[in-house]
Design an enzyme around this catalytic site. Structure first.
Site, PDB file in Angstrom:
ATOM      1  N   PRO A  65       0.526  -1.158  -0.135  1.00 49.58           N
ATOM      2  CA  PRO A  65       0.225  -0.247  -0.341  1.00 49.58           C
ATOM      3  C   PRO A  65       1.084   1.105   0.528  1.00 49.58           C
ATOM      4  O   PRO A  65       1.921   1.453   0.709  1.00 49.58           O
ATOM      5  CB  PRO A  65      -1.208   0.257   1.007  1.00 49.58           C
ATOM      6  N   HIS A  66       0.203   2.320  -0.678  1.00 48.73           N
ATOM      7  CA  HIS A  66       1.087   3.272  -0.664  1.00 48.73           C
ATOM      8  C   HIS A  66      -0.488   4.674  -1.317  1.00 48.73           C
ATOM      9  O   HIS A  66      -0.308   3.751  -2.154  1.00 48.73           O
ATOM     10  CB  HIS A  66       2.831   3.789  -1.661  1.00 48.73           C
ATOM     11  N   ALA A  67       0.686   5.502  -0.848  1.00 47.27           N
ATOM     12  CA  ALA A  67      -0.280   6.987  -1.721  1.00 47.27           C
ATOM     13  C   ALA A  67       0.974   7.264  -2.199  1.00 47.27           C
ATOM     14  O   ALA A  67       1.498   7.546  -2.444  1.00 47.27           O
ATOM     15  CB  ALA A  67      -1.589   7.891  -0.574  1.00 47.27           C
TER      16      ALA A  67
END
Length: 147
Positions: A65-67
């Site tokens: 997960p990353h943004a």
């Protein structure tokens, strides 16, 4: 290089989580404590999952997960959550997920070397099999030390 970022303080082991949201939230804790990310970063990940689906489930058993940097990434960082019981991320080809690696990058380029090292690890089926079976932080650190 990975062991510079994924040391014992950034590795967590957990037997079971209720759902993918709990897995993502738990994986974020070392980065939140270090102030590498803000709560807005988690909100962005959840919002993007709702809009795009499980875009960050990269391969069988692995989620990253990353943004975007402007969505709450304050510093370069990694954390790793190893789940003994896999969790469903609603990724038809890659569920259940046993390893959640959260990435934080404050800009568009500083994380390129980290991604390269992670890609080498993820591509090594023998190392990943060991990682999926790891029961201690030390075992995980020993695997990561090779990348």
């Amino acid at each position: 290089m990975l062991n510079d970022w994924l040391n014992a303080d950034h590795i967590q082991l957990c037997d079971h989580v209720a759902d993918w949201q709990e897995a993502v939230t738990l994986s974020a804790q070392p980065l939140l404590q270090r102030e590498a990310i803000t709560d807005a970063y988690l909100t962005a990940i959840f919002r993007q999952h709702q809009a795009l689906g499980p875009y960050f489930v990269l391969a069988p058993g692995i989620a990253m997960p990353h943004a975007r940097p402007e969505e709450g990434a304050k510093a370069l960082g990694l954390s790793l959550l190893k789940l003994n019981q896999g969790v469903q991320f609603h990724s038809e080809d890659n569920d259940p997920v046993f390893v959640v690696v959260m990435l934080s990058a404050p800009d568009g380029s500083s994380h390129i070397e980290l991604i390269s090292q992670l890609a080498e690890l993820f591509a090594d089926s023998e190392a990943m099999a060991k990682l999926f079976q790891a029961q201690t932080k030390r075992q995980i650190e020993d695997i990561i030390a090779n990348y």
